[in-house]
Write a protein that holds these residues in place. Structure first.
Motif, PDB file in Angstrom:
ATOM      1  N   ARG A 204      -8.088  -3.960 -51.151  1.00 25.26           N
ATOM      2  CA  ARG A 204      -6.895  -4.639 -50.635  1.00 25.26           C
ATOM      3  C   ARG A 204      -6.420  -4.019 -49.325  1.00 25.26           C
ATOM      4  NH1 ARG A 204      -3.691  -5.240 -56.317  1.00 25.26           N
ATOM      5  NH2 ARG A 204      -4.916  -6.999 -57.100  1.00 25.26           N
ATOM      6  N   ARG A 205      -6.585  -2.716 -49.193  1.00 21.40           N
ATOM      7  CA  ARG A 205      -6.137  -2.016 -47.994  1.00 21.40           C
ATOM      8  C   ARG A 205      -7.236  -1.937 -46.932  1.00 21.40           C
ATOM      9  NH1 ARG A 205      -2.567  -1.500 -51.464  1.00 21.40           N
ATOM     10  NH2 ARG A 205      -0.788  -0.176 -51.613  1.00 21.40           N
ATOM     11  N   LYS A 206      -8.425  -2.430 -47.292  1.00 19.59           N
ATOM     12  CA  LYS A 206      -9.594  -2.413 -46.401  1.00 19.59           C
ATOM     13  C   LYS A 206      -9.926  -0.998 -45.940  1.00 19.59           C
ATOM     14  CE  LYS A 206      -8.872  -7.117 -45.073  1.00 19.59           C
ATOM     15  NZ  LYS A 206      -8.363  -8.064 -44.123  1.00 19.59           N
ATOM     16  N   VAL A 207      -9.965  -0.094 -46.912  1.00 16.00           N
ATOM     17  CA  VAL A 207     -10.291   1.308 -46.659  1.00 16.00           C
ATOM     18  C   VAL A 207     -11.667   1.586 -47.238  1.00 16.00           C
ATOM     19  CG1 VAL A 207      -9.653   3.694 -47.161  1.00 16.00           C
ATOM     20  CG2 VAL A 207      -7.879   2.007 -46.705  1.00 16.00           C
ATOM     21  N   ARG A 208     -12.528   2.158 -46.427  1.00 16.59           N
ATOM     22  CA  ARG A 208     -13.881   2.492 -46.884  1.00 16.59           C
ATOM     23  C   ARG A 208     -13.879   3.842 -47.591  1.00 16.59           C
ATOM     24  NH1 ARG A 208     -18.415   0.795 -42.763  1.00 16.59           N
ATOM     25  NH2 ARG A 208     -19.420   2.125 -44.280  1.00 16.59           N
ATOM     26  N   SER A 209     -14.829   4.003 -48.484  1.00 15.70           N
ATOM     27  CA  SER A 209     -14.925   5.233 -49.276  1.00 15.70           C
ATOM     28  C   SER A 209     -15.069   6.474 -48.420  1.00 15.70           C
ATOM     29  CB  SER A 209     -16.104   5.149 -50.250  1.00 15.70           C
ATOM     30  OG  SER A 209     -15.882   4.175 -51.215  1.00 15.70           O
ATOM     31  N   ASN A 210     -15.943   6.413 -47.419  1.00 17.90           N
ATOM     32  CA  ASN A 210     -16.165   7.608 -46.602  1.00 17.90           C
ATOM     33  C   ASN A 210     -14.910   7.990 -45.817  1.00 17.90           C
ATOM     34  OD1 ASN A 210     -16.378   5.377 -44.890  1.00 17.90           O
ATOM     35  ND2 ASN A 210     -18.007   6.294 -43.650  1.00 17.90           N
ATOM     36  N   VAL A 211     -14.127   7.014 -45.404  1.00 21.42           N
ATOM     37  CA  VAL A 211     -12.887   7.292 -44.672  1.00 21.42           C
ATOM     38  C   VAL A 211     -11.862   7.946 -45.594  1.00 21.42           C
ATOM     39  CG1 VAL A 211     -10.955   6.225 -43.442  1.00 21.42           C
ATOM     40  CG2 VAL A 211     -13.292   5.428 -43.027  1.00 21.42           C
ATOM     41  N   LEU A 212     -11.688   7.393 -46.785  1.00 23.84           N
ATOM     42  CA  LEU A 212     -10.732   7.954 -47.746  1.00 23.84           C
ATOM     43  C   LEU A 212     -11.155   9.351 -48.175  1.00 23.84           C
ATOM     44  CD1 LEU A 212      -8.183   7.683 -49.475  1.00 23.84           C
ATOM     45  CD2 LEU A 212      -9.608   6.577 -51.230  1.00 23.84           C
ATOM     46  N   ALA A 213     -12.420   9.528 -48.485  1.00 28.38           N
ATOM     47  CA  ALA A 213     -12.907  10.842 -48.922  1.00 28.38           C
ATOM     48  C   ALA A 213     -12.623  11.897 -47.861  1.00 28.38           C
ATOM     49  CB  ALA A 213     -14.399  10.777 -49.226  1.00 28.38           C
ATOM     50  N   ARG A 214     -12.921  11.579 -46.622  1.00 28.35           N
ATOM     51  CA  ARG A 214     -12.677  12.522 -45.531  1.00 28.35           C
ATOM     52  C   ARG A 214     -11.187  12.806 -45.371  1.00 28.35           C
ATOM     53  NH1 ARG A 214     -14.626   9.721 -41.255  1.00 28.35           N
ATOM     54  NH2 ARG A 214     -16.651   9.781 -42.248  1.00 28.35           N
ATOM     55  N   ALA A 215     -10.366  11.761 -45.482  1.00 26.02           N
ATOM     56  CA  ALA A 215      -8.922  11.911 -45.278  1.00 26.02           C
ATOM     57  C   ALA A 215      -8.255  12.765 -46.347  1.00 26.02           C
ATOM     58  CB  ALA A 215      -8.255  10.537 -45.233  1.00 26.02           C
ATOM     59  N   ILE A 216      -8.749  12.688 -47.590  1.00 21.40           N
ATOM     60  CA  ILE A 216      -8.103  13.433 -48.678  1.00 21.40           C
ATOM     61  C   ILE A 216      -8.821  14.732 -49.019  1.00 21.40           C
ATOM     62  CG2 ILE A 216      -7.062  11.363 -49.636  1.00 21.40           C
ATOM     63  CD1 ILE A 216      -9.153  11.456 -51.882  1.00 21.40           C
ATOM     64  N   GLY A 217      -9.958  14.965 -48.380  1.00 25.02           N
ATOM     65  CA  GLY A 217     -10.644  16.244 -48.546  1.00 25.02           C
ATOM     66  C   GLY A 217     -11.493  16.384 -49.790  1.00 25.02           C
ATOM     67  N   ILE A 218     -12.116  15.285 -50.237  1.00 27.56           N
ATOM     68  CA  ILE A 218     -13.069  15.392 -51.346  1.00 27.56           C
ATOM     69  C   ILE A 218     -14.390  14.767 -50.906  1.00 27.56           C
ATOM     70  CG2 ILE A 218     -11.260  15.342 -53.114  1.00 27.56           C
ATOM     71  CD1 ILE A 218     -12.126  12.495 -53.811  1.00 27.56           C
ATOM     72  N   SER A 219     -15.441  15.030 -51.656  1.00 28.75           N
ATOM     73  CA  SER A 219     -16.748  14.479 -51.295  1.00 28.75           C
ATOM     74  C   SER A 219     -16.812  12.995 -51.646  1.00 28.75           C
ATOM     75  CB  SER A 219     -17.864  15.236 -52.029  1.00 28.75           C
ATOM     76  OG  SER A 219     -17.819  14.937 -53.413  1.00 28.75           O
ATOM     77  N   GLU A 220     -17.694  12.289 -50.956  1.00 24.42           N
ATOM     78  CA  GLU A 220     -17.886  10.873 -51.263  1.00 24.42           C
ATOM     79  C   GLU A 220     -18.413  10.693 -52.683  1.00 24.42           C
ATOM     80  OE1 GLU A 220     -19.601   8.253 -48.237  1.00 24.42           O
ATOM     81  OE2 GLU A 220     -19.436   9.954 -46.848  1.00 24.42           O
ATOM     82  N   THR A 221     -19.205  11.649 -53.156  1.00 22.64           N
ATOM     83  CA  THR A 221     -19.723  11.589 -54.522  1.00 22.64           C
ATOM     84  C   THR A 221     -18.586  11.658 -55.529  1.00 22.64           C
ATOM     85  OG1 THR A 221     -21.771  12.653 -53.810  1.00 22.64           O
ATOM     86  CG2 THR A 221     -21.284  12.686 -56.170  1.00 22.64           C
ATOM     87  N   ASN A 222     -17.664  12.593 -55.332  1.00 19.71           N
ATOM     88  CA  ASN A 222     -16.531  12.704 -56.259  1.00 19.71           C
ATOM     89  C   ASN A 222     -15.631  11.483 -56.185  1.00 19.71           C
ATOM     90  OD1 ASN A 222     -17.276  15.122 -57.387  1.00 19.71           O
ATOM     91  ND2 ASN A 222     -16.103  16.352 -55.959  1.00 19.71           N
TER      92      ASN A 222
END
Length: 83
Positions: free
Chosen positions: A13-31
């Motif tokens: 809904r927010r059009k946020v990609r996983s890699n962008v969110l992971a980087r922004a919150i400081g966790i790995s894309e796998t987690n």
């Protein structure tokens, strides 16, 4: 488990990609992927806080309680099944 994680819905809904969110919150894309799929048994409150801040949402937007039926399975809700 009767808790359904709807992180993928909120991200879409927010059009946020996983890699962008992971980087922004400081966790790995796998987690993050494990969180999105609901395959985790727990989440740090600091992680939940970071996700909510970035996506501008509340924890209730990300997590839903779906009670189990008498047969021991999780009831259908919002067109999805949880295991």
């Amino acid at each position: 488990m009767p808790i359904v994680v709807r992180l993928d819905v909120v991200m879409a809904r927010r059009k946020v990609r996983s890699n962008v969110l992971a980087r922004a919150i400081g966790i790995s894309e796998t987690n993050l992927s494990l969180l999105k799929s609901g395959k985790v048994r727990g989440m740090r409150l600091a992680t939940l806080d970071a996700i909510c801040r970035y996506l501008d949402c509340a924890p209730a937007d990300l997590l839903e309680y779906v009670p189990e039926t008498d047969q021991g399975t999780v009831a259908q809700r919002s067109g999805r099944y949880a295991e």
